[in-house]
Design a protein around this motif. Structure first.
Motif, short mmCIF file in Angstrom:
data_model
loop_
_atom_site.label_atom_id
_atom_site.label_comp_id
_atom_site.label_asym_id
_atom_site.label_seq_id
_atom_site.Cartn_x
_atom_site.Cartn_y
_atom_site.Cartn_z
N ILE A 139 0.75 -1.33 -0.06
CA ILE A 139 -0.18 -0.06 0.00
C ILE A 139 0.93 1.33 -0.02
O ILE A 139 1.84 1.29 0.97
CB ILE A 139 -0.80 -0.17 1.12
CG1 ILE A 139 -1.70 -1.36 1.38
CG2 ILE A 139 -1.73 1.22 1.29
CD1 ILE A 139 -2.56 -1.37 2.52
N ALA A 140 0.77 2.14 -1.02
CA ALA A 140 1.50 3.34 -1.01
C ALA A 140 0.31 4.38 -1.21
O ALA A 140 -0.80 4.53 -1.72
CB ALA A 140 2.06 3.63 -2.29
N THR A 141 0.70 5.48 0.01
CA THR A 141 0.03 6.49 0.15
C THR A 141 0.56 7.74 -0.54
O THR A 141 1.63 7.93 -0.41
CB THR A 141 -0.23 7.00 1.93
OG1 THR A 141 -0.59 5.92 2.49
CG2 THR A 141 -1.03 8.20 1.95
N VAL A 142 -0.30 8.32 -1.60
CA VAL A 142 0.39 9.20 -2.44
C VAL A 142 -0.57 10.33 -2.54
O VAL A 142 -1.45 10.54 -2.02
CB VAL A 142 0.25 8.67 -3.71
CG1 VAL A 142 1.14 7.36 -4.00
CG2 VAL A 142 -1.29 8.36 -4.27
N MET A 143 0.35 11.76 -3.00
CA MET A 143 -0.38 12.85 -3.24
C MET A 143 0.18 13.64 -4.14
O MET A 143 1.52 13.30 -4.27
CB MET A 143 -0.40 13.81 -1.78
CG MET A 143 -1.16 14.82 -1.71
SD MET A 143 -1.56 15.55 -0.11
CE MET A 143 -1.25 17.29 -0.29
N GLY A 144 -0.53 14.46 -5.06
CA GLY A 144 0.00 15.05 -6.36
C GLY A 144 -1.35 15.14 -7.11
O GLY A 144 -2.49 15.09 -6.75
N THR A 145 -0.91 15.71 -8.33
CA THR A 145 -1.88 15.74 -9.14
C THR A 145 -2.56 14.63 -9.77
O THR A 145 -1.94 13.48 -9.71
CB THR A 145 -1.66 16.81 -10.64
OG1 THR A 145 -0.61 15.70 -11.14
CG2 THR A 145 -0.99 18.15 -10.17
N ALA A 146 -3.97 14.55 -10.14
CA ALA A 146 -4.50 13.37 -10.57
C ALA A 146 -3.83 12.57 -11.61
O ALA A 146 -3.65 11.49 -11.83
CB ALA A 146 -6.07 13.58 -10.69
N GLN A 147 -3.61 13.58 -12.78
CA GLN A 147 -2.76 12.91 -13.76
C GLN A 147 -1.34 12.09 -13.23
O GLN A 147 -1.22 11.03 -13.90
CB GLN A 147 -2.35 14.12 -14.71
CG GLN A 147 -3.53 14.60 -15.48
CD GLN A 147 -3.32 15.69 -16.41
OE1 GLN A 147 -2.14 16.45 -16.04
NE2 GLN A 147 -4.18 15.89 -17.33
N THR A 191 -2.12 8.98 -11.45
CA THR A 191 -2.81 7.78 -12.33
C THR A 191 -1.58 7.28 -13.25
O THR A 191 -1.64 6.16 -13.29
CB THR A 191 -3.88 8.53 -13.33
OG1 THR A 191 -4.75 9.08 -12.66
CG2 THR A 191 -4.31 7.32 -14.41
N ALA A 192 -0.67 8.19 -13.69
CA ALA A 192 0.53 7.58 -14.22
C ALA A 192 1.43 6.65 -13.41
O ALA A 192 1.92 5.64 -13.69
CB ALA A 192 1.40 8.73 -14.73
N LEU A 193 1.60 7.10 -12.19
CA LEU A 193 2.44 6.58 -11.28
C LEU A 193 1.45 4.96 -10.97
O LEU A 193 2.47 4.06 -11.09
CB LEU A 193 2.38 6.94 -9.84
CG LEU A 193 2.91 6.26 -8.66
CD1 LEU A 193 4.50 5.58 -8.98
CD2 LEU A 193 2.95 7.02 -7.40
N SER A 194 0.20 4.87 -10.81
CA SER A 194 -0.36 3.86 -10.70
C SER A 194 -0.38 2.90 -11.76
O SER A 194 -0.17 1.71 -11.63
CB SER A 194 -2.12 4.10 -10.41
OG SER A 194 -2.67 2.87 -10.18
N ASP A 195 -0.40 3.27 -13.07
CA ASP A 195 -0.33 2.58 -14.08
C ASP A 195 1.03 1.97 -14.40
O ASP A 195 1.07 0.83 -14.56
CB ASP A 195 -0.48 3.54 -15.47
CG ASP A 195 -1.88 3.93 -15.56
OD1 ASP A 195 -2.87 3.35 -14.98
OD2 ASP A 195 -2.24 4.86 -16.39
N ARG A 196 1.93 2.50 -13.89
CA ARG A 196 3.35 1.95 -14.08
C ARG A 196 3.54 0.97 -12.90
O ARG A 196 3.75 -0.16 -13.04
CB ARG A 196 4.47 3.03 -13.54
CG ARG A 196 4.67 3.84 -14.61
CD ARG A 196 6.05 4.96 -14.47
NE ARG A 196 7.12 4.45 -14.36
CZ ARG A 196 8.36 4.86 -13.87
NH1 ARG A 196 8.10 6.13 -13.40
NH2 ARG A 196 9.30 4.15 -13.82
N LEU A 197 3.04 1.10 -11.68
CA LEU A 197 2.85 0.00 -10.70
C LEU A 197 2.16 -1.30 -10.83
O LEU A 197 2.47 -2.48 -10.72
CB LEU A 197 2.65 0.72 -9.47
CG LEU A 197 3.57 1.55 -8.87
CD1 LEU A 197 3.04 2.26 -7.44
CD2 LEU A 197 4.79 1.00 -8.36
N THR A 198 0.81 -0.96 -11.46
CA THR A 198 0.01 -2.14 -11.84
C THR A 198 0.38 -2.57 -13.07
O THR A 198 -0.14 -3.66 -13.42
CB THR A 198 -1.39 -1.58 -11.70
OG1 THR A 198 -1.63 -0.66 -12.97
CG2 THR A 198 -1.92 -1.06 -10.39
N ALA A 199 1.09 -2.13 -13.94
CA ALA A 199 1.49 -2.64 -15.19
C ALA A 199 2.83 -3.96 -14.80
O ALA A 199 3.21 -4.49 -15.92
CB ALA A 199 1.90 -1.81 -16.30
#
Length: 133
Positions: free
Chosen positions: A99-107, A110-118
């Motif tokens: 579990i990573a707690t994150v904060m930043g712009t939605a874009q 989303t890009a970070l999540s895409d990299r991790l989940t891919a």
């Protein structure tokens, strides 16, 4: 919730690409991959903004595959300005919940999540965000 079944026709090159996507990302079948892609597309359209958001990226993976944990660490290091904290819970001998707690712009989240989940071998991954500005 109603479940509707329907047939979808795809050109052979798209079907081959879908099969590679299923295999590369560890989906159980084409339907699961298509469901993931549709949900991801809807979420991305919803979050195409520059609002500051906070949230979590939740990932489940096989802890025996050490390269997955190393890849997660590498991506998080590259995006450390977005990561508030991260932790792992060892669910059983096979699975780790990251579990990573994150904060930043939605874009950017989303890009970070895409990299991790891919990452190949991730069994499940999801980004949950809430507006923070």
């Amino acid at each position: 919730m109603a479940l509707k079944r329907f047939g979808v026709s795809l050109e052979s090159n798209l079907l081959e690409a879908l099969d590679h996507y299923v295999s590369d990302n560890g989906f159980a079948n084409r339907s699961q991959a298509i469901r993931f892609l549709v949900e991801k597309n809807i979420a991305e359209q919803k979050w195409q903004c520059n609002h500051t958001v906070a949230g979590t990226v939740v990932i489940m993976y096989d802890q025996a595959k050490k390269d997955i944990a190393l890849r997660i660490e590498e991506i998080q290091r590259e995006c450390q300005e977005l990561i508030l904290s991260s932790t792992q819970y060892y669910i059983n001998r096979n699975f780790c919940l990251h579990i990573a707690t994150v904060m930043g712009t939605a874009q950017r989240l989303t890009a970070l999540s895409d990299r991790l989940t891919a990452i190949k071998g991730i069994k499940h991954g999801k980004l949950v965000m809430s507006r923070a500005d």
